[in-house]
Design a protein around this motif. Structure first.
Motif, PDB file in Angstrom:
ATOM      1  N   GLY A 265      44.168 -18.891  26.558  1.00 48.17           N
ATOM      2  CA  GLY A 265      45.569 -19.272  26.587  1.00 48.17           C
ATOM      3  C   GLY A 265      46.439 -18.065  26.889  1.00 48.17           C
ATOM      4  N   THR A 266      47.728 -18.285  26.926  1.00 45.02           N
ATOM      5  CA  THR A 266      48.661 -17.205  27.260  1.00 45.02           C
ATOM      6  C   THR A 266      49.288 -16.584  26.025  1.00 45.02           C
ATOM      7  OG1 THR A 266      50.459 -18.814  27.502  1.00 45.02           O
ATOM      8  CG2 THR A 266      49.230 -18.226  29.491  1.00 45.02           C
ATOM      9  N   GLY A 267      48.944 -17.098  24.848  1.00 44.48           N
ATOM     10  CA  GLY A 267      49.547 -16.585  23.624  1.00 44.48           C
ATOM     11  C   GLY A 267      48.662 -15.583  22.921  1.00 44.48           C
ATOM     12  N   ASP A 268      49.131 -15.133  21.770  1.00 42.10           N
ATOM     13  CA  ASP A 268      48.385 -14.171  20.972  1.00 42.10           C
ATOM     14  C   ASP A 268      48.860 -14.290  19.526  1.00 42.10           C
ATOM     15  OD1 ASP A 268      46.520 -12.181  20.473  1.00 42.10           O
ATOM     16  OD2 ASP A 268      47.793 -10.537  21.165  1.00 42.10           O
ATOM     17  N   ILE A 269      48.209 -13.585  18.628  1.00 46.81           N
ATOM     18  CA  ILE A 269      48.638 -13.532  17.238  1.00 46.81           C
ATOM     19  C   ILE A 269      48.706 -12.074  16.800  1.00 46.81           C
ATOM     20  CG2 ILE A 269      47.667 -15.789  16.669  1.00 46.81           C
ATOM     21  CD1 ILE A 269      45.412 -14.293  15.192  1.00 46.81           C
ATOM     22  N   ALA A 270      49.419 -11.854  15.690  1.00 49.32           N
ATOM     23  CA  ALA A 270      49.579 -10.501  15.170  1.00 49.32           C
ATOM     24  C   ALA A 270      49.623 -10.521  13.657  1.00 49.32           C
ATOM     25  CB  ALA A 270      50.849  -9.851  15.709  1.00 49.32           C
ATOM     26  N   TYR A 271      49.137  -9.440  13.097  1.00 50.12           N
ATOM     27  CA  TYR A 271      49.260  -9.163  11.668  1.00 50.12           C
ATOM     28  C   TYR A 271      50.557  -8.392  11.462  1.00 50.12           C
ATOM     29  CZ  TYR A 271      48.276  -6.588   7.315  1.00 50.12           C
ATOM     30  OH  TYR A 271      48.347  -6.035   6.062  1.00 50.12           O
ATOM     31  N   VAL A 272      51.348  -8.812  10.470  1.00 52.59           N
ATOM     32  CA  VAL A 272      52.600  -8.121  10.149  1.00 52.59           C
ATOM     33  C   VAL A 272      52.647  -7.920   8.636  1.00 52.59           C
ATOM     34  CG1 VAL A 272      55.116  -8.142  10.324  1.00 52.59           C
ATOM     35  CG2 VAL A 272      53.743  -9.319  12.059  1.00 52.59           C
ATOM     36  N   ALA A 273      52.963  -6.710   8.201  1.00 55.68           N
ATOM     37  CA  ALA A 273      53.005  -6.438   6.766  1.00 55.68           C
ATOM     38  C   ALA A 273      54.119  -5.460   6.434  1.00 55.68           C
ATOM     39  CB  ALA A 273      51.672  -5.876   6.275  1.00 55.68           C
ATOM     40  N   ARG A 274      54.557  -5.535   5.177  1.00 55.43           N
ATOM     41  CA  ARG A 274      55.533  -4.581   4.641  1.00 55.43           C
ATOM     42  C   ARG A 274      54.923  -3.951   3.396  1.00 55.43           C
ATOM     43  NH1 ARG A 274      60.066  -4.432   0.723  1.00 55.43           N
ATOM     44  NH2 ARG A 274      61.799  -3.218   1.622  1.00 55.43           N
TER      45      ARG A 274
END
Length: 222
Positions: free
Chosen positions: A146-155
């Motif tokens: 597909g053309t999308g992606d995912i990401a991990y985000v943290a604080r």
């Protein structure tokens, strides 16, 4: 107390008080700390005519979007490059755009997260929820990409400072994470406050243009 009552008490006209209140930094800026904020993106070694350190175009654009967001929140920002063998965090509040495959500092940040982790399985990377084992994979790595992606985000709150950590499965995922923060920061702050947390963000993209971004999991407060 109304504006007309407050203004004389602090020696301001009502008009000036209204102007100050309109230009005051928003509460959600605390997501990034108190500032100044450094933005770090990784070198990625690639071979063209010879092996050399390069910065991916998506990472440059991610840094640009983060700098624009931080500027709108009245932060002073600086930029830096993350070396492939880097293990230490810079001083002060910072945004680190770096996965575990790019530099050890990315891996050590994720290892400190009790809610999410990034794992490599069957030649691809996944973001896994610790409590349930549920895995999130990038559409780019599917049998029909597909053309999308995912990401991990943290604080992370570390020694009185804030570390925002972004790690896309691929570089476009990091750009999607920046897009999500820029468009949803008030909602992120409302859900998490001044805490440590992590989430998974998914996005759809056309080349380097993010068409939309949304939460796939979380935020998990810890």
């Amino acid at each position: 107390m109304l504006d007309k009552d407050i203004a004389p008490a602090i020696n301001l006209t009502k008009a000036r008080l209204s102007q100050v209140m309109k230009t005051a930094p928003v509460l959600e800026r605390i997501v990034f700390g108190h500032g100044p904020v450094s933005i770090g993106v990784p070198y990625r070694y690639q071979t063209i005519d010879r092996e050399r350190p390069l910065i991916a175009a998506e990472d440059v654009e991610t840094a640009d979007q983060l700098a624009e967001l931080l500027d709108s929140l009245s932060f002073v920002t600086t930029r830096r490059q993350i070396e492939p063998d880097e293990t230490e965090l810079p001083a002060g509040d910072t945004v680190i755009v770096c996965g575990p495959k790019s530099a050890p500092v990315g891996g050590s940040l994720i290892a400190a997260d009790p809610a999410l982790r990034m794992i490599r399985h069957e030649s691809r990377w996944w973001i896994e929820e610790t409590a349930t084992g549920r895995r999130h994979g990038s559409p780019i790595d599917d049998a029909t990409p597909g053309t999308g992606d995912i990401a991990y985000v943290a604080r992370h709150i570390r020694d009185g400072r804030v570390v925002i950590h972004i790690a896309g499965i691929h570089t476009i995922g990091s750009l999607g994470a920046a897009h999500h923060l820029a468009n949803n920061l008030p909602a992120v702050f409302a859900a998490t406050g001044d805490t440590s947390w992590s989430s998974v963000v998914r996005c759809a993209a056309d080349d380097r243009h993010i068409e939309f971004s949304e939460l796939a999991a979380g935020p998990f407060v810890w």
